[in-house]
Design an enzyme around this catalytic site. Structure first.
Site, PDB file in Angstrom:
ATOM      1  N   GLY A  11       0.816  -1.199   0.000  1.00  0.00           N
ATOM      2  CA  GLY A  11       0.000   0.000   0.000  1.00  0.00           C
ATOM      3  C   GLY A  11       0.850   1.250   0.000  1.00  0.00           C
ATOM      4  O   GLY A  11       2.077   1.211   0.157  1.00  0.00           O
ATOM      5  N   TYR A 153     -16.358   3.489   7.832  1.00  0.00           N
ATOM      6  CA  TYR A 153     -14.896   3.479   7.834  1.00  0.00           C
ATOM      7  C   TYR A 153     -14.360   4.105   9.121  1.00  0.00           C
ATOM      8  O   TYR A 153     -13.545   3.514   9.834  1.00  0.00           O
ATOM      9  CB  TYR A 153     -14.360   4.236   6.620  1.00  0.00           C
ATOM     10  CG  TYR A 153     -12.892   4.601   6.719  1.00  0.00           C
ATOM     11  CD1 TYR A 153     -11.914   3.608   6.701  1.00  0.00           C
ATOM     12  CD2 TYR A 153     -12.481   5.929   6.836  1.00  0.00           C
ATOM     13  CE1 TYR A 153     -10.568   3.928   6.802  1.00  0.00           C
ATOM     14  CE2 TYR A 153     -11.137   6.264   6.933  1.00  0.00           C
ATOM     15  CZ  TYR A 153     -10.187   5.258   6.922  1.00  0.00           C
ATOM     16  OH  TYR A 153      -8.858   5.580   7.022  1.00  0.00           O
TER      17      TYR A 153
END
Length: 337
Positions: A11, A153
């Protein structure tokens, strides 16, 4: 040689952190699920670059696969775990909330269990400025209440903070949660605003500007961010003997070796100024599509980073115009545009 297990090394942030730690002589084991939330090829390229170091090993696997993650952790025996892997994206959480439960709740639990079992010296985990939710007292301070999250989230990240505090308390597991503010820079995610704005402007496509541009963000350059994480690795929280030991402004828990730290630029930048800097850098005007505020978005974020500076003698300070220029240089080279 100190051993650091990092989740999410393919990532954006994990890649930069692994690169920094390898340059400083650490042994790094990277664990990443290589999900297709965005183009896997850029993830593969990041890992390929890290694998040029003999001190880096990579394992592909989902955090939800507890048996595999335990096997990797048991084999590597890390001194430190830095948990960055997560299902990211505020807006995507409106479309696929289950992905956030699987990765951010179950996956994080598996990481904490491994850290507890292996008695690592320090567990560091990523949270987000989104946990501040509807708070409107700015700049955001770690000691404020943060109970009004606006997306699943953000809610999963707040849950991670609570889960981590309980483990720190129960098992005396030194834990630092860092709250990221809007991170940008080379090798960034294609779903992030800077990436989308640059790509669309170069291609002559319109960019979507939410809340008609009346938004402010604390833009944090990625290399500044990972430098903060690197320094926090050595700022190991210790359970205080009493509340009286905790200095004013410190988020250290009175009942656990646990701390929350903002990592931000300590400045709020108007979105329209950010876009103008992109246009200046590209030498091309963007086609602007002004839109209403998106569900779950907040009009402003702004970090108080005094605790980070107190703990590490460091504070991010890259000007957003300089950071944008570095991103554009990388973008043009990577895509040949």
């Amino acid at each position: 040689m100190r051993r650091v297990l990092i989740t999410g090394t393919a990532g954006f942030i994990g890649f930069h952190l692994a690169k920094l730690l390898l340059a400083e002589g650490f042994s790094v084991c990277g664990y990443d699920g290589m999900t297709d939330y965005y183009d896997v090829r850029i993830k593969q390229r990041r890992h390929a670059m890290l694998l040029q170091s003999a001190d880096f090993k990579a394992v592909e696997g989902m955090l939800e696969d507890q048996l595999l993650f335990d096997r990797v952790a048991d084999s590597f025996r890390p001194d430190v775990i830095v948990h960055l892997a997560a299902q990211a994206g505020v807006r995507y959480s409106l479309e696929n909330p289950r992905a956030y439960i699987d990765s951010n709740i179950i996956g994080t639990f598996n990481v904490m269990e491994a850290a507890r079992r292996l008695e690592v010296g320090h567990l560091l985990m990523a949270s987000t400025s989104s946990v501040y939710g509807a708070n409107d007292e700015m700049p955001f301070v770690e000691t404020e209440k943060a109970d009004t999250q606006l997306t699943i989230y953000a809610a999963t990240k707040k849950a991670n903070e609570s889960m981590a505090h309980s483990y720190a308390h129960l098992w005396n597991l030194p834990t630092t949660m860092f709250r990221f503010f809007t991170v940008y820079g080379p090798w960034g995610r294609p779903d992030m605003a800077l990436y989308k704005f640059v790509d669309a402007t170069l291609e002559g496509r319109p960019i979507d500007i939410y809340n008609h541009g009346d938004m402010y963000r604390d833009f944090t350059y990625v290399e500044d961010l990972v430098r903060g994480i690197r320094l926090l690795v050595d700022a190991v929280p210790v359970r205080p003997a009493s509340k009286d030991e905790i200095e004013p402004g410190d988020s250290l828990s009175p009942v656990a070796p646990f701390r929350i730290v903002n990592i931000g630029n300590s400045d709020k930048v108007r979105l329209l100024d950010f876009i103008e800097a992109i246009e200046d850098c590209l030498g091309k005007k963007a086609i602007r599509n002004y839109m209403e505020m998106q569900p779950g978005d907040v009009p402003a974020t702004w970090a108080n980073a005094e605790l980070l500076q107190r703990l590490t003698d460091y504070r991010p300070q890259t000007d957003f115009r300089d950071g944008i220029a570095k991103f554009v240089t990388w973008f043009r080279e990577y895509y040949g545009k």
